[in-house]
Design a protein around this motif. Structure first.
Motif, PDB file in Angstrom:
ATOM      1  N   ARG A   1       0.837  -1.193   0.000  1.00 37.18           N
ATOM      2  CA  ARG A   1       0.000   0.000   0.000  1.00 37.18           C
ATOM      3  C   ARG A   1       0.867   1.236   0.000  1.00 37.18           C
ATOM      4  O   ARG A   1       1.837   1.324   0.763  1.00 37.18           O
ATOM      5  CB  ARG A   1      -0.913   0.006   1.225  1.00 37.18           C
ATOM      6  N   VAL A   2       0.537   2.190  -0.870  1.00 33.82           N
ATOM      7  CA  VAL A   2       1.262   3.452  -0.891  1.00 33.82           C
ATOM      8  C   VAL A   2       0.884   4.232   0.348  1.00 33.82           C
ATOM      9  O   VAL A   2      -0.299   4.447   0.600  1.00 33.82           O
ATOM     10  CB  VAL A   2       0.887   4.283  -2.141  1.00 33.82           C
ATOM     11  N   GLN A   3       1.854   4.619   1.144  1.00 34.00           N
ATOM     12  CA  GLN A   3       1.535   5.443   2.314  1.00 34.00           C
ATOM     13  C   GLN A   3       2.750   6.249   2.773  1.00 34.00           C
ATOM     14  O   GLN A   3       3.886   5.880   2.484  1.00 34.00           O
ATOM     15  CB  GLN A   3       1.022   4.573   3.471  1.00 34.00           C
ATOM     16  N   ALA A   4       2.446   7.359   3.452  1.00 32.71           N
ATOM     17  CA  ALA A   4       3.514   8.158   4.040  1.00 32.71           C
ATOM     18  C   ALA A   4       4.014   7.402   5.262  1.00 32.71           C
ATOM     19  O   ALA A   4       3.224   6.948   6.084  1.00 32.71           O
ATOM     20  CB  ALA A   4       2.974   9.520   4.450  1.00 32.71           C
ATOM     21  N   GLU A   5       5.304   7.177   5.375  1.00 37.38           N
ATOM     22  CA  GLU A   5       5.863   6.532   6.569  1.00 37.38           C
ATOM     23  C   GLU A   5       7.249   7.091   6.822  1.00 37.38           C
ATOM     24  O   GLU A   5       7.925   7.530   5.898  1.00 37.38           O
ATOM     25  CB  GLU A   5       5.879   5.000   6.437  1.00 37.38           C
ATOM     26  N   PRO A   6       7.675   7.088   8.089  1.00 41.10           N
ATOM     27  CA  PRO A   6       8.963   7.680   8.425  1.00 41.10           C
ATOM     28  C   PRO A   6      10.099   6.977   7.693  1.00 41.10           C
ATOM     29  O   PRO A   6      10.124   5.756   7.617  1.00 41.10           O
ATOM     30  CB  PRO A   6       9.093   7.459   9.936  1.00 41.10           C
ATOM     31  N   GLY A   7      11.024   7.777   7.133  1.00 39.43           N
ATOM     32  CA  GLY A   7      12.194   7.194   6.473  1.00 39.43           C
ATOM     33  C   GLY A   7      11.983   6.832   5.022  1.00 39.43           C
ATOM     34  O   GLY A   7      12.923   6.457   4.332  1.00 39.43           O
ATOM     35  N   VAL A   8      10.751   6.943   4.512  1.00 37.26           N
ATOM     36  CA  VAL A   8      10.481   6.587   3.108  1.00 37.26           C
ATOM     37  C   VAL A   8      10.201   7.870   2.326  1.00 37.26           C
ATOM     38  O   VAL A   8       9.318   8.631   2.699  1.00 37.26           O
ATOM     39  CB  VAL A   8       9.288   5.627   2.993  1.00 37.26           C
ATOM     40  N   THR A   9      10.979   8.130   1.251  1.00 37.22           N
ATOM     41  CA  THR A   9      10.795   9.395   0.524  1.00 37.22           C
ATOM     42  C   THR A   9      10.325   9.238  -0.901  1.00 37.22           C
ATOM     43  O   THR A   9       9.875  10.217  -1.492  1.00 37.22           O
ATOM     44  CB  THR A   9      12.119  10.193   0.387  1.00 37.22           C
ATOM     45  N   ALA A  10      10.515   8.046  -1.487  1.00 35.20           N
ATOM     46  CA  ALA A  10      10.233   7.965  -2.923  1.00 35.20           C
ATOM     47  C   ALA A  10       9.673   6.610  -3.313  1.00 35.20           C
ATOM     48  O   ALA A  10       9.868   5.614  -2.619  1.00 35.20           O
ATOM     49  CB  ALA A  10      11.507   8.253  -3.720  1.00 35.20           C
ATOM     50  N   LEU A  11       8.976   6.617  -4.440  1.00 27.86           N
ATOM     51  CA  LEU A  11       8.438   5.395  -5.022  1.00 27.86           C
ATOM     52  C   LEU A  11       8.935   5.314  -6.465  1.00 27.86           C
ATOM     53  O   LEU A  11       8.786   6.263  -7.237  1.00 27.86           O
ATOM     54  CB  LEU A  11       6.903   5.437  -5.011  1.00 27.86           C
ATOM     55  N   VAL A  12       9.543   4.182  -6.790  1.00 28.01           N
ATOM     56  CA  VAL A  12      10.006   3.944  -8.159  1.00 28.01           C
ATOM     57  C   VAL A  12       8.862   3.267  -8.917  1.00 28.01           C
ATOM     58  O   VAL A  12       8.297   2.286  -8.436  1.00 28.01           O
ATOM     59  CB  VAL A  12      11.255   3.037  -8.138  1.00 28.01           C
ATOM     60  N   VAL A  13       8.526   3.811 -10.078  1.00 23.62           N
ATOM     61  CA  VAL A  13       7.446   3.240 -10.884  1.00 23.62           C
ATOM     62  C   VAL A  13       8.010   2.744 -12.211  1.00 23.62           C
ATOM     63  O   VAL A  13       8.564   3.526 -12.982  1.00 23.62           O
ATOM     64  CB  VAL A  13       6.322   4.278 -11.120  1.00 23.62           C
ATOM     65  N   LYS A  14       7.887   1.452 -12.433  1.00 19.08           N
ATOM     66  CA  LYS A  14       8.290   0.840 -13.706  1.00 19.08           C
ATOM     67  C   LYS A  14       7.024   0.377 -14.421  1.00 19.08           C
ATOM     68  O   LYS A  14       6.510  -0.712 -14.142  1.00 19.08           O
ATOM     69  CB  LYS A  14       9.202  -0.359 -13.444  1.00 19.08           C
ATOM     70  N   PRO A  15       6.525   1.204 -15.358  1.00 22.90           N
ATOM     71  CA  PRO A  15       5.247   0.886 -15.995  1.00 22.90           C
ATOM     72  C   PRO A  15       5.198  -0.516 -16.613  1.00 22.90           C
ATOM     73  O   PRO A  15       4.165  -1.181 -16.521  1.00 22.90           O
ATOM     74  CB  PRO A  15       5.113   1.988 -17.048  1.00 22.90           C
TER      75      PRO A  15
END
Ligand SMILES: O=C(O)CCC(=O)c1ccccc1C(=O)O
Ligand SMILES: [Mg+2]
Length: 320
Positions: free
Chosen positions: A220-234
């Motif tokens: 699940r995409v969510q804001a959490e401490p220590g996580v800044t980015a999401l890599v998307v490979k279509p």
């Protein structure tokens, strides 16, 4: 009249190319060409061995089923096969003018371990991506330390592809000055499990980016401490609609979204550069994989010196 044609391609990769522990000599895939009156749209369908669950034959069967529906006047019908859905939906988006022409061709240079080559390549660069976890964690830490010390304007994205145990990750961090860690934009997937990566990010202060974890069931995409980015490979995710939904969710959660390569041909890469300019403006892309190939396909990537293979050189495998 609607017409669809499938072409098969094989592109040699530079000798020694390794993807997830395997040597790969060649990249294979399909190009989809759609025509409707004077309009035309192209897409690439290329499951990435070691990363995609589907084979190229399975992807081809799914695309053909979707193309028959479209050819008979229907809309896009998703198959659940990510590479097929991506390639077909982006071809439709091109055909209908939904995918804007404007592209962001500035991409983050991708580097592997040889220190001498790295200094020459990275001098003057504001941002580069380096694979870690292929050698000893201590060596990676020393190299990152050396680079950040020697090149004070450089920021780094790192990618460990889940190689480290918590202890190895700690060994890496021990060799990177806490003061220099602020110039590590993120470290993709340091540890074998998301829980361990989260814990490492919090203890080291080096932010995590999700890549492999985002393709696991239950993510699940969510804001959490220590996580800044999401890599998307279509190519590994699915249809344009699914890609858009994922990007929107991540942006709403405050994550940076990085559109990244699945080692597509130049045709697929130029479409990803357009997707990024459209949906993730201002976020530098991870598309520096063309240099793994011996040739470009149908559409050139600006500035690439590789020879360009035209449509006429492609093998037509199916049409309707
Ligand atoms: O994201 C990038 O900058 C380059 C692409 C890349 O690293 C990659 C390419 C193929 C398969 C997996 C990965 C990965 O991000 O782990
Ligand atoms: Mg990655």
């Amino acid at each position: 009249m609607r017409r669809a044609t499938l072409y098969r391609y094989q592109l040699p990769l530079v000798p020694g190319t390794v993807l997830r522990d395997r040597r790969v000599a060649e990249r294979e895939g399909l190009l989809v060409q759609l025509r409707h009156g004077a309009a035309e749209g192209w897409g690439e369908v290329a499951p990435l061995p070691g990363f995609s669950a589907e084979t190229l034959a399975e992807a081809q069967a799914a695309v053909q089923a979707g193309l028959r529906v479209w050819q008979a006047g229907g809309g896009f019908s998703g198959s659940g096969v990510p590479s097929a859905d991506w390639g077909l939906s982006i071809a439709l988006a091109e055909l209908t003018g939904t995918l804007p022409e404007a592209a962001d061709f500035t991409t983050v240079p991708l580097c592997h371990g040889d220190p001498d080559a790295l200094f020459a390549r990275l001098a003057g660069q504001p941002l580069a991506k380096m694979k870690v976890g292929l050698y000893e964690a201590v060596r990676d830490g020393m190299l990152v330390q050396l680079l950040l010390e020697a090149l004070p304007d450089l920021h780094l994205r790192l990618d460990a592809n889940r190689s480290w145990t918590p202890e190895k990750a700690r060994q890496f961090a021990r060799y990177v000055d806490p003061a220099l860690r602020a110039r590590i934009a993120f470290l993709e997937e340091p540890c074998r499990t998301p829980q361990a990566s989260r814990a490492f990010a919090q203890e080291s202060g080096i932010p995590t980016a999700w890549d492999e974890s985002a393709r696991e069931a239950g993510f699940r995409v969510q804001a959490e401490p220590g996580v800044t980015a999401l890599v998307v490979k279509p190519m590994l995710l699915g249809s344009l609609a699914q890609v858009q939904a994922r990007i929107r969710e991540a942006q709403a959660a405050g994550l940076a979204v990085v559109i990244s390569s699945s080692v597509e041909s130049s045709l697929g890469l130029t479409q990803l550069a357009r997707l990024a300019a459209w949906l993730t403006p201002g976020s530098a892309t991870g598309l520096d994989t063309l240099s793994l190939m011996a040739a470009q396909l149908v559409r050139p990537w600006p500035g690439s010196a590789l020879p360009l293979r035209p449509v006429a050189d492609l093998q037509e495998v199916w049409s309707c």
